[in-house]
Design a protein around this motif. Sequence first.
Motif, mmCIF file in Angstrom:
data_model
loop_
_atom_site.group_PDB
_atom_site.id
_atom_site.type_symbol
_atom_site.label_atom_id
_atom_site.label_comp_id
_atom_site.label_asym_id
_atom_site.label_seq_id
_atom_site.Cartn_x
_atom_site.Cartn_y
_atom_site.Cartn_z
ATOM 1 N N ILE A 74 -9.174 0.107 -3.127
ATOM 2 C CA ILE A 74 -8.742 0.937 -1.992
ATOM 3 C C ILE A 74 -7.257 1.230 -2.177
ATOM 4 C CG2 ILE A 74 -8.618 1.140 0.521
ATOM 5 C CD1 ILE A 74 -11.473 0.714 -0.418
ATOM 6 N N ASP A 75 -6.954 2.423 -2.692
ATOM 7 C CA ASP A 75 -5.565 2.778 -2.972
ATOM 8 C C ASP A 75 -5.117 4.056 -2.270
ATOM 9 O OD1 ASP A 75 -4.654 0.713 -4.621
ATOM 10 O OD2 ASP A 75 -5.711 1.542 -6.344
ATOM 11 N N THR A 76 -6.052 4.971 -2.036
ATOM 12 C CA THR A 76 -5.689 6.282 -1.489
ATOM 13 C C THR A 76 -6.330 6.486 -0.120
ATOM 14 O OG1 THR A 76 -7.625 7.389 -2.432
ATOM 15 C CG2 THR A 76 -5.658 7.205 -3.846
ATOM 16 N N GLU A 77 -5.948 7.571 0.538
ATOM 17 C CA GLU A 77 -6.511 7.869 1.854
ATOM 18 C C GLU A 77 -8.022 8.124 1.764
ATOM 19 O OE1 GLU A 77 -5.638 10.661 5.766
ATOM 20 O OE2 GLU A 77 -4.468 10.972 3.948
ATOM 21 N N LYS A 97 0.819 -1.227 0.000
ATOM 22 C CA LYS A 97 0.000 0.000 0.000
ATOM 23 C C LYS A 97 0.850 1.272 0.000
ATOM 24 C CE LYS A 97 -4.048 -1.448 -0.358
ATOM 25 N NZ LYS A 97 -4.239 -1.309 -1.765
ATOM 26 N N THR A 98 1.763 1.359 -0.955
ATOM 27 C CA THR A 98 2.707 2.481 -0.975
ATOM 28 C C THR A 98 2.000 3.823 -1.226
ATOM 29 O OG1 THR A 98 3.190 1.840 -3.261
ATOM 30 C CG2 THR A 98 4.753 1.157 -1.571
ATOM 31 N N ARG A 99 0.929 3.809 -2.032
ATOM 32 C CA ARG A 99 0.206 5.075 -2.256
ATOM 33 C C ARG A 99 -0.472 5.546 -0.967
ATOM 34 N NH1 ARG A 99 -3.650 4.621 -7.301
ATOM 35 N NH2 ARG A 99 -4.217 6.718 -6.640
ATOM 36 N N LEU A 100 -1.026 4.596 -0.250
ATOM 37 C CA LEU A 100 -1.651 4.915 1.034
ATOM 38 C C LEU A 100 -0.593 5.368 2.040
ATOM 39 C CD1 LEU A 100 -4.568 4.843 2.040
ATOM 40 C CD2 LEU A 100 -4.198 2.491 2.798
ATOM 41 N N ALA A 101 0.560 4.723 1.979
ATOM 42 C CA ALA A 101 1.653 5.042 2.915
ATOM 43 C C ALA A 101 2.154 6.467 2.732
ATOM 44 C CB ALA A 101 2.798 4.055 2.736
ATOM 45 N N SER A 102 2.039 7.010 1.511
ATOM 46 C CA SER A 102 2.551 8.361 1.261
ATOM 47 C C SER A 102 1.789 9.409 2.075
ATOM 48 C CB SER A 102 2.490 8.690 -0.228
ATOM 49 O OG SER A 102 1.141 8.750 -0.669
ATOM 50 N N THR A 103 0.557 9.096 2.485
ATOM 51 C CA THR A 103 -0.192 10.040 3.328
ATOM 52 C C THR A 103 -0.401 9.510 4.750
ATOM 53 O OG1 THR A 103 -2.238 9.144 2.417
ATOM 54 C CG2 THR A 103 -1.424 11.183 1.451
ATOM 55 N N LEU A 104 -0.624 8.214 4.904
ATOM 56 C CA LEU A 104 -0.883 7.650 6.241
ATOM 57 C C LEU A 104 0.385 7.274 6.989
ATOM 58 C CD1 LEU A 104 -3.890 5.162 5.853
ATOM 59 C CD2 LEU A 104 -3.937 7.528 6.616
ATOM 60 N N PRO A 109 3.925 4.405 6.561
ATOM 61 C CA PRO A 109 4.056 2.976 6.244
ATOM 62 C C PRO A 109 3.411 2.025 7.255
ATOM 63 C CG PRO A 109 6.219 3.975 6.669
ATOM 64 C CD PRO A 109 5.231 5.084 6.598
ATOM 65 N N GLU A 110 3.497 2.351 8.548
ATOM 66 C CA GLU A 110 2.928 1.457 9.568
ATOM 67 C C GLU A 110 1.403 1.401 9.458
ATOM 68 O OE1 GLU A 110 4.587 -0.371 11.706
ATOM 69 O OE2 GLU A 110 6.616 0.415 11.396
ATOM 70 N N ALA A 111 0.771 2.570 9.353
ATOM 71 C CA ALA A 111 -0.690 2.618 9.250
ATOM 72 C C ALA A 111 -1.159 1.999 7.940
ATOM 73 C CB ALA A 111 -1.179 4.062 9.360
ATOM 74 N N ALA A 112 -0.399 2.215 6.872
ATOM 75 C CA ALA A 112 -0.764 1.628 5.575
ATOM 76 C C ALA A 112 -0.673 0.100 5.624
ATOM 77 C CB ALA A 112 0.133 2.179 4.469
ATOM 78 N N CYS A 113 0.307 -0.404 6.344
ATOM 79 C CA CYS A 113 0.452 -1.855 6.490
ATOM 80 C C CYS A 113 -0.710 -2.425 7.309
ATOM 81 C CB CYS A 113 1.791 -2.176 7.152
ATOM 82 S SG CYS A 113 2.134 -3.944 7.235
ATOM 83 N N ALA A 114 -1.100 -1.716 8.359
ATOM 84 C CA ALA A 114 -2.261 -2.149 9.158
ATOM 85 C C ALA A 114 -3.528 -2.140 8.304
ATOM 86 C CB ALA A 114 -2.428 -1.237 10.373
ATOM 87 N N ALA A 115 -3.657 -1.121 7.446
ATOM 88 C CA ALA A 115 -4.806 -1.055 6.535
ATOM 89 C C ALA A 115 -4.794 -2.234 5.574
ATOM 90 C CB ALA A 115 -4.773 0.263 5.757
ATOM 91 N N TYR A 116 -3.602 -2.561 5.054
ATOM 92 C CA TYR A 116 -3.459 -3.701 4.146
ATOM 93 C C TYR A 116 -3.937 -4.992 4.827
ATOM 94 C CZ TYR A 116 -1.306 -7.321 1.283
ATOM 95 O OH TYR A 116 -1.108 -8.442 0.509
#
Length: 200
Positions: free
Chosen positions: A184-187, A17-24, A26-33
Amino acid sequence: MSDLIIFLKTPKPGFVKTRLASTLGPEAACAAYCQLVETVIDHVSELNQVVLCFTPDNAADQIMPWLRSGWALVPQGAGDLGKRLNRAFEAAFNSGKKRVVIIGSDCPDLSAQDIRDAWTALETHELVIGPANDGGYWLIGLSQTQPELFEDMAWSTNQVFLETMKRARKINLRVKVLRELADIDTEIDWSRFLANRKHS
């Protein structure tokens, strides 16, 4: 003889989820994944012929918690997404499967019925595809290998679905298009997903 293959990545911050990680972050994006994967797996958990196909190839221990009874665990191998998709289809057909469907974990609204519909469509079509609202696809299913659909594709662009359809027409495949679902790609996507869960 049908198969559902779910493409997964090891849940590692910075890798998913690198696109999500750019705003959230990396840790939060990984939890979202992880939450998205668990949602998709819950939705298809009643199905039997399921293979979790993971990358990188040494990530089996990290993927194992998502394995259900009777399911299989297989590494994706090397190469771009197209090579890995084609390899997964080839392996399934070589093992005797007749109708093979591959999904990822970006579309949590998919259901077990969507997979059954895809398998049914493959009795009369060579290709079944579920378009995503970002121009990609959330599901692809085949009744035999079609390497032309995966070679030199501009993955992660908004042209993937259209280009796949164009190639399918060129080689005269009978195509069944399923319903469109949201990726689900962006915030914004993620916030919408969380809000929908709250209200459901």
